[in-house]
Design a protein around this motif. Structure first.
Motif, mmCIF file in Angstrom:
data_model
loop_
_atom_site.group_PDB
_atom_site.id
_atom_site.type_symbol
_atom_site.label_atom_id
_atom_site.label_comp_id
_atom_site.label_asym_id
_atom_site.label_seq_id
_atom_site.Cartn_x
_atom_site.Cartn_y
_atom_site.Cartn_z
ATOM 1 N N ASP A 118 0.757 -1.264 0.082
ATOM 2 C CA ASP A 118 0.020 -0.040 -0.059
ATOM 3 C C ASP A 118 0.979 1.181 0.015
ATOM 4 O OD1 ASP A 118 -2.174 -1.720 -0.180
ATOM 5 O OD2 ASP A 118 -2.666 -1.516 2.032
ATOM 6 N N GLN A 119 1.949 1.174 0.808
ATOM 7 C CA GLN A 119 2.607 2.379 0.672
ATOM 8 C C GLN A 119 3.526 2.687 -0.697
ATOM 9 O OE1 GLN A 119 5.535 1.341 3.724
ATOM 10 N NE2 GLN A 119 4.410 2.301 5.423
ATOM 11 N N ARG A 160 0.854 4.342 -2.957
ATOM 12 C CA ARG A 160 0.687 5.674 -2.605
ATOM 13 C C ARG A 160 1.815 6.543 -3.297
ATOM 14 N NH1 ARG A 160 -0.845 3.561 2.339
ATOM 15 N NH2 ARG A 160 -3.211 3.418 2.788
ATOM 16 N N LYS A 161 3.133 6.087 -2.546
ATOM 17 C CA LYS A 161 4.420 7.015 -2.731
ATOM 18 C C LYS A 161 4.901 6.982 -4.433
ATOM 19 C CE LYS A 161 5.206 6.931 2.082
ATOM 20 N NZ LYS A 161 6.364 6.970 3.209
ATOM 21 N N ARG A 200 1.462 6.778 -6.937
ATOM 22 C CA ARG A 200 0.581 7.483 -6.848
ATOM 23 C C ARG A 200 -0.781 7.243 -7.249
ATOM 24 N NH1 ARG A 200 3.465 11.461 -4.035
ATOM 25 N NH2 ARG A 200 5.886 11.696 -5.191
ATOM 26 N N THR A 201 -1.147 6.157 -6.498
ATOM 27 C CA THR A 201 -2.633 5.697 -6.679
ATOM 28 C C THR A 201 -3.297 5.158 -5.284
ATOM 29 O OG1 THR A 201 -3.924 4.079 -8.095
ATOM 30 C CG2 THR A 201 -1.937 3.465 -7.235
ATOM 31 N N ASP A 202 -4.569 4.989 -5.287
ATOM 32 C CA ASP A 202 -5.368 4.454 -4.135
ATOM 33 C C ASP A 202 -5.208 3.282 -4.139
ATOM 34 O OD1 ASP A 202 -6.729 3.908 -2.074
ATOM 35 O OD2 ASP A 202 -8.633 5.085 -3.091
#
Length: 654
Positions: A567-568, A571-572, A575-577
């Motif tokens: 999940d990290q 995100r990082k 750049r997505t959910d």
């Protein structure tokens, strides 16, 4: 040229030497050294109990990561020191070799005999607070890295109408000194439980005040009435005892001009093979044994052998004259606790007792008391001898199996005794060689293709290896998969283990990240812990960490070891959910065999990019208990443990 003169000589004042070379005082700056700080403060409180002035000790892990130890002893003196003209409390906290334990005036026996314990804790703490209840008042001082920051002051009246006494020490370990400053509640609880078992009537409370989200919230309270008998029953850990009740030996007398005391409790497991013994001097655990342990073992072997020889007409076997000390101690559960003034330890960490006089004292006491017990308990004595005779027969059979394995290796000239499944590396330098133990031929194929053939050897195992916790050594050595493993490693197994034969300095267990893979890893760790413990102790056993996920978006490829890391990265990096990773292909690896050789090399085997976890035994007592519980014969105990801990289970494969 660098000048070497009197100006080049450095003199470290006060506690500066401790901060410069902390390992000399606490053994290391890793997690073991960190917890040694707690032991030093707790041992001081226990010394008050030994002197007859302390009934309760409370240990807390504070919300901000510090530790608090409080006792209801006499309280560290606060009056001015007659020589140094500063409060005695300040002397104790800031001066090495300052304490009330050198001449036996304040303490007849003591664990912290060197007088460096609490001052070393103070030196290695970023902050220390001390409160002393004494003479009707509560006195306080504060320190930073061993130096006083706040003078002695009275902050209130002592509890219970001014009659309460005691010492409270709070400290926060210095992050510049230690590799980690995070305390492990299980490690602390195990030590506190042992301390309470060794001190009948002493109550020890533990509170972990850290948030539950950080693993905190644990509360335990320990108080035992029967001391070593309770301790031995605890070490039995649910296994059926051979004897109706433990043999208890307790004696205190003048020996060689000094007061000595010896308290021992011993029994045997009905069906167990491993020896479980603990030894202590003045309540200080001596993991490396020493004089007291040697005296106990020598007297036990001599007395049982003599008594068994006198009784040999009762047995069909050849008699105990062929029985060794190891045979007599197979399945033995014992606690040896001695007390003496001024014990001589090897080093400040007190791992081994060197006082020869204690060896003679324990040998004399055990020899006399055990002979009396055997004469009064003939039936139980026969049980011990019969068990040792069975152990001798099993040892001889295991030796025959080892000899046969060696002869097969010598005759198999085509492989020099190495297993046919082993894809060996070309290097013959053990220091640079690695052995990957992998699950099945599928993973074996990928790892063989992806490895560094010069330095990395691959040994695939078929299915799940034998559970050595339950099996006799003869059956273990007859198992083909384990025999291949022993041949590949080259050291042999206990009691003939030889570290000089080690062919690979890194032995890496690489199993799938699922339930079966975890079970296989546990079985292998049980094998190493029981038959090659020195490989773990010397840091040669590792766990590979293959990724669980591959994340790909066009030319960008990342790997995640867990759901949280996945999940990290989403995100990082992408750049997505994480709940809706649009445009990102997320693949979960079900097994190592599904990874192509290049990916396996890149993520798990390349020394420049891989992650390895070194397997260590930080607490042998806890490891012994866990291995016995999870891999032993008692299904009922295992079920009870699973039911009690089911609420903590994560990532279930159902």
């Amino acid at each position: 040229m660098v000048e070497y003169s009197a100006k080049s000589i450095s003199v470290l004042e006060g506690l500066e030497a401790v901060r410069k070379r902390p390992g000399m005082y606490i053994g290391s700056t890793d997690v073991r050294g960190l917890h040694h700080l707690v032991w030093e403060v707790v041992d001081n409180a226990v010394d008050e109990h030994l002197a007859g002035h302390c009934k309760k000790i409370t240990v807390k892990v504070l919300k901000d990561g510090g530790v608090e130890v409080a006792d209801d002893g006499r309280g560290i003196p606060v009056e001015e020191h007659h020589k140094l003209k500063v409060p005695a409390l300040e002397v104790v906290m800031t001066k090495l070799h300052a304490g009330g334990k050198f001449d036996q005036q304040a303490y007849a026996v003591s664990g912290g005999l060197h007088g460096v314990g609490v001052s070393v804790v103070n030196a290695l703490a970023i902050r220390t607070q001390v409160e002393v209840s004494r003479d009707g008042q509560v006195h306080a001082m504060q320190f930073k890295q061993g130096k006083r920051t706040k003078k002695l002051e009275v902050i209130g009246q002592a509890a219970r109408g001014g009659k309460a006494t005691g010492t409270l020490v709070r400290f926060w370990p210095d992050p510049d000194i230690f590799d980690t400053t995070e305390f492990d509640d299980a490690t602390i609880v195990t030590r506190l439980k042992e301390t309470a078992l060794l001190n009948p009537g002493l109550r020890i409370d533990f509170h972990d005040n850290r948030p539950a989200s950080q693993g905190g919230g644990r509360r335990e309270s320990f108080r035992y009435a029967d001391g070593l008998t309770d301790f031995v029953n605890d070490l039995l850990d649910g296994k059926e005892p051979l004897l109706g009740k433990p043999i208890v030996i307790s004696r205190a007398e003048e020996f060689d001009g000094r007061p000595m005391a010896c308290d021992i409790a011993v029994t045997w497991m009905e069906t167990g093979h491993a020896e479980r013994s603990r030894s202590y001097v003045n309540i200080i655990h001596t993991p490396d044994g020493g004089a007291h342990d040697e005296g106990f073992r020598k007297a036990l072997t001599r007395t049982l052998n003599k008594w068994g020889s006198d009784q040999n007409k009762l047995f069909v076997q050849k008699g105990p004259q062929s029985v060794t000390g190891d045979d007599l101690r197979e399945g033995m559960v014992a606690v040896v606790s001695v007390k003496m003034p001024d014990p001589q330890f090897e080093g400040q960490t007190k791992g081994r007792l060197g006082s020869a006089v204690m060896r003679k004292f324990v040998e004399k006491v055990v020899g006399e008391a055990l002979a009396e017990w055997l004469d009064a308990n003939t039936g139980d004595g026969r049980k011990i001898i019969k068990k040792s005779l069975l152990a001798a027969k099993a040892r001889q059979a295991a030796k025959a199996a080892r000899d046969l394995t060696r002869r097969k290796g010598i005759l198999d000239s085509s492989s020099a005794g190495l297993p046919g499944k082993l894809a060996d590396c070309s290097s013959r330098n053990p220091e640079e060689s690695e052995l990957y133990i992998v699950e099945g031929d599928s993973a074996g194929g990928s790892s063989k293709q992806g490895r560094d053939r010069d330095r990395q050897a691959i040994l695939p195992l078929r299915g799940k290896v034998l559970n050595v916790e339950k099996a006799q050594l003869r059956r273990v050595l007859a198992n083909e998969e384990i025999a291949n493993l022993i041949k590949a490693i080259g050291t042999g197994v206990e009691p003939e283990f030889d570290i000089n034969g080690l062919r690979y300095h890194k032995i890496i267990l690489m199993a799938d990240a699922d339930v079966d893979g975890g079970h296989i890893t546990t079985l292998l760790l049980t094998f190493f812990y029981r038959l090659m413990p020195d490989l773990i102790a010397k840091g040669h056993v590792y766990l590979a960490q293959p990724p669980l996920y591959q994340l790909r978006k066009k030319a960008t490829v990342e790997y995640a070891m867990s759901d949280k890391e996945r999940d990290q990265l989403l995100r990082k990096v992408f750049r997505t959910d994480p709940k809706d990773p649009k445009g990102v292909e997320v693949a979960r690896f079900k097994g190592l065999g599904e990874m192509d050789p290049d990916h396996l090399w890149e993520t798990t085997m390349d020394p420049q990019r891989r992650t390895l976890l070194r397997v260590g035994i930080e607490d042998a007592a806890r490891a012994e208990s866990i291995f016995g519980l999870l891999m032993g014969n008692s299904a009922a105990d295992r079920r009870g443990w699973i039911e009690a801990n089911a609420q903590y289970a994560e990532n279930l494969d159902i």
